[in-house]
Design a protein around this motif. Structure first.
Motif, PDB file in Angstrom:
ATOM      1  N   SER A   1       0.834  -1.216   0.000  1.00 28.70           N
ATOM      2  CA  SER A   1       0.000   0.000   0.000  1.00 28.70           C
ATOM      3  C   SER A   1       0.859   1.252   0.000  1.00 28.70           C
ATOM      4  CB  SER A   1      -0.886   0.039   1.243  1.00 28.70           C
ATOM      5  OG  SER A   1      -1.928  -0.873   1.104  1.00 28.70           O
ATOM      6  N   ILE A   2       1.912   1.252   0.830  1.00 35.59           N
ATOM      7  CA  ILE A   2       2.799   2.413   0.918  1.00 35.59           C
ATOM      8  C   ILE A   2       3.465   2.651  -0.442  1.00 35.59           C
ATOM      9  CG2 ILE A   2       4.928   3.309   1.970  1.00 35.59           C
ATOM     10  CD1 ILE A   2       4.095   1.766   4.552  1.00 35.59           C
ATOM     11  N   MET A   3       3.955   1.546  -1.060  1.00 35.48           N
ATOM     12  CA  MET A   3       4.618   1.655  -2.367  1.00 35.48           C
ATOM     13  C   MET A   3       3.690   2.294  -3.387  1.00 35.48           C
ATOM     14  SD  MET A   3       7.707  -0.140  -2.466  1.00 35.48           S
ATOM     15  CE  MET A   3       8.131  -1.727  -3.137  1.00 35.48           C
ATOM     16  N   LYS A   4       2.448   1.804  -3.428  1.00 33.90           N
ATOM     17  CA  LYS A   4       1.463   2.338  -4.394  1.00 33.90           C
ATOM     18  C   LYS A   4       1.311   3.840  -4.207  1.00 33.90           C
ATOM     19  CE  LYS A   4      -1.653  -1.543  -5.163  1.00 33.90           C
ATOM     20  NZ  LYS A   4      -2.377  -2.255  -4.126  1.00 33.90           N
ATOM     21  N   LYS A   5       1.110   4.239  -2.949  1.00 36.25           N
ATOM     22  CA  LYS A   5       0.861   5.650  -2.658  1.00 36.25           C
ATOM     23  C   LYS A   5       2.079   6.497  -3.014  1.00 36.25           C
ATOM     24  CE  LYS A   5      -0.306   8.891   0.980  1.00 36.25           C
ATOM     25  NZ  LYS A   5      -0.320   9.166   2.401  1.00 36.25           N
ATOM     26  N   LYS A   6       3.254   6.001  -2.649  1.00 39.81           N
ATOM     27  CA  LYS A   6       4.469   6.784  -2.868  1.00 39.81           C
ATOM     28  C   LYS A   6       4.828   6.883  -4.352  1.00 39.81           C
ATOM     29  CE  LYS A   6       4.939   8.030   1.261  1.00 39.81           C
ATOM     30  NZ  LYS A   6       4.436   9.371   1.538  1.00 39.81           N
TER      31      LYS A   6
END
Length: 434
Positions: free
Chosen positions: A354-359
């Motif tokens: 999720s963090i990767m997607k957002k970043k």
């Protein structure tokens, strides 16, 4: 994000004090206060006390002490049919008015019941004034729940007072200073006496002065004890805004950025849990997966977790060649631990995704490059260009504002956005922020 633990590798690292004591004291005092209103009662709780309360006393403990129904303190109060009402609130004017509205509505309806207000962590003089103004001073009893400090982890303690910053640094309201001094006194009486106190900033100075007065009044509390905490550092937030305005790059910080860590726990939604429900996860040293990655740079976390997943698989696979006795041992001693680790691993891997997607969507690398340039003081024009584009693309108004603040501080408030200068930057932002 929280500080790292004193790792077991440091032989000279002293044992940490048992901060669980703070929880036990708060719980005992709350139980005592609830028992002051014997019999069945309904409890109204202020929204921002719910999470801290949850860490201290669960619903079954409240029920044991005859709390019947729980309500939130909110604009439209729920109708309670109980003859005894207890209010657990912060010492705020609007909270006292909330109680006054209920009491006065009862008076109009000719209804008599008992009301008790529990202020946490203390009552302010303004609260009493409002009780008088609203004409209910004689109708309610009140007490203080001295719940000043909540241990969120083995080495992190929080006052959980989110409005302190706004009240003191923005509005110049000093009402919480005595609260911080009281918290310091609590720490000192349990884990002190402190040998040395250092401070930087005006707020730190005031806190220290009030605390010294409290110490003089309560002499003898901790005399003759071996201190578990030797030195205390008090630092005002405004001494260093820069750190708080930079993007977080370690795992714990990014979890906070993406999901918001509240009161030491986080809600992972369906996109992390790969199911249709959310899961509340406590993030502390007890979570063995989390404690290994919390302070790691995000770029290395994913690799670490995949390696851990492979090791875990290998441990599961060991059972293939086992005889019955070994299998029995494996099931009784190891399986439960492996399953727990498996659950945590899949949650943290989900969170990473999720963090990767957002970043990726936010162009995180470019953002970090700009922050770095601002801190180093080079390529200011280029940084300003990036910020203007960030505002125009409406990636995230809050992030844009954060970058503007960082620009303002690093350039000592002197800079020009576009041809229209600073004003054009804020107007641009205004048109974006609803």
């Amino acid at each position: 994000g929280g500080g790292g633990m004193a790792s077991p590798g440091h032989r000279d690292a002293p044992e940490l004090p048992d901060f669980g004591l703070l929880k036990r004291l708060a719980r005992d005092q709350l139980v005592y206060l609830l028992e002051q209103l014997p019999g069945k009662k309904d409890l109204f709780i202020e929204a921002d006390l719910m999470s801290p309360l949850d860490r201290i006393a669960n619903v079954s403990l409240l029920k044991q002490h005859e709390v019947d129904k729980l309500y939130r303190v909110e604009a439209k109060p729920a109708r309670s049919s109980s003859d005894q009402l207890c209010f657990l609130v912060r010492p705020r004017i609007r909270s006292v008015k909330f109680v006054a509205d209920i009491v006065n509505a009862d008076k109009v309806a000719g209804r008599t019941r008992k009301y008790k207000i529990i202020f946490s962590p203390q009552k302010f003089y303004t609260c009493e004034r409002i009780l008088e103004e609203e004409g209910i001073y004689g109708d309610v009893t009140w007490d203080e729940w001295s719940f000043y400090l909540l241990p969120l982890d083995d080495d992190i303690i929080s006052m959980e007072l989110p409005e302190f910053f706004r009240d003191y640094f923005l509005e110049g309201n000093q009402c919480w200073i005595s609260t911080v001094s009281q918290a310091l006194q609590l720490m000192s009486s349990l884990f002190g006496p402190f040998t040395r106190t250092y401070g930087i900033g005006r707020c730190a100075k005031m806190v220290h002065e009030i605390w010294r007065e409290i110490v003089e009044e309560s002499e003898g509390d901790s005399l003759g004890r071996k201190p578990e905490i030797g030195q205390v550092f008090l630092m005002d937030r405004d001494v260093d805004y820069v750190t708080a305005l930079c993007s977080q790059v370690v795992y714990e910080g990014l979890v906070d950025d993406t999901f918001r860590i509240k009161c030491g726990s986080v809600d992972f939604g369906p996109d992390v849990t790969s199911s249709d429900r959310s899961i509340k996860v406590l993030l502390n040293a007890q979570d063995k997966v989390f404690s290994e990655i919390r302070n790691e740079h995000f770029s290395s976390v994913f690799g670490f977790l995949s390696q851990k997943a492979r090791n875990l698989q290998a441990q599961y696979d060991r059972r293939r060649g086992m005889d019955i006795k070994q299998m029995k041992n494996f099931v009784s001693q190891e399986l439960k631990g492996l399953k727990q680790e498996h659950r945590l691993l899949s949650l943290h891997i989900g969170a990473c995704e999720s963090i990767m997607k957002k970043k990726t969507k936010q162009d995180f690398q470019e953002l970090l490059k700009t922050e770095h340039a601002l801190l180093e003081g080079f390529d200011v024009r280029e940084s300003i260009g990036f910020i203007e584009e960030h505002i125009n693309r409406q990636v995230s108004p809050l992030e844009s504002l954060r970058l503007l603040c960082l620009l303002s501080i690093t350039e000592n408030g002197r800079y020009h956005l576009g041809r229209g200068g600073y004003a054009s930057g804020t107007c641009q932002l205004h048109s974006v922020v609803p």
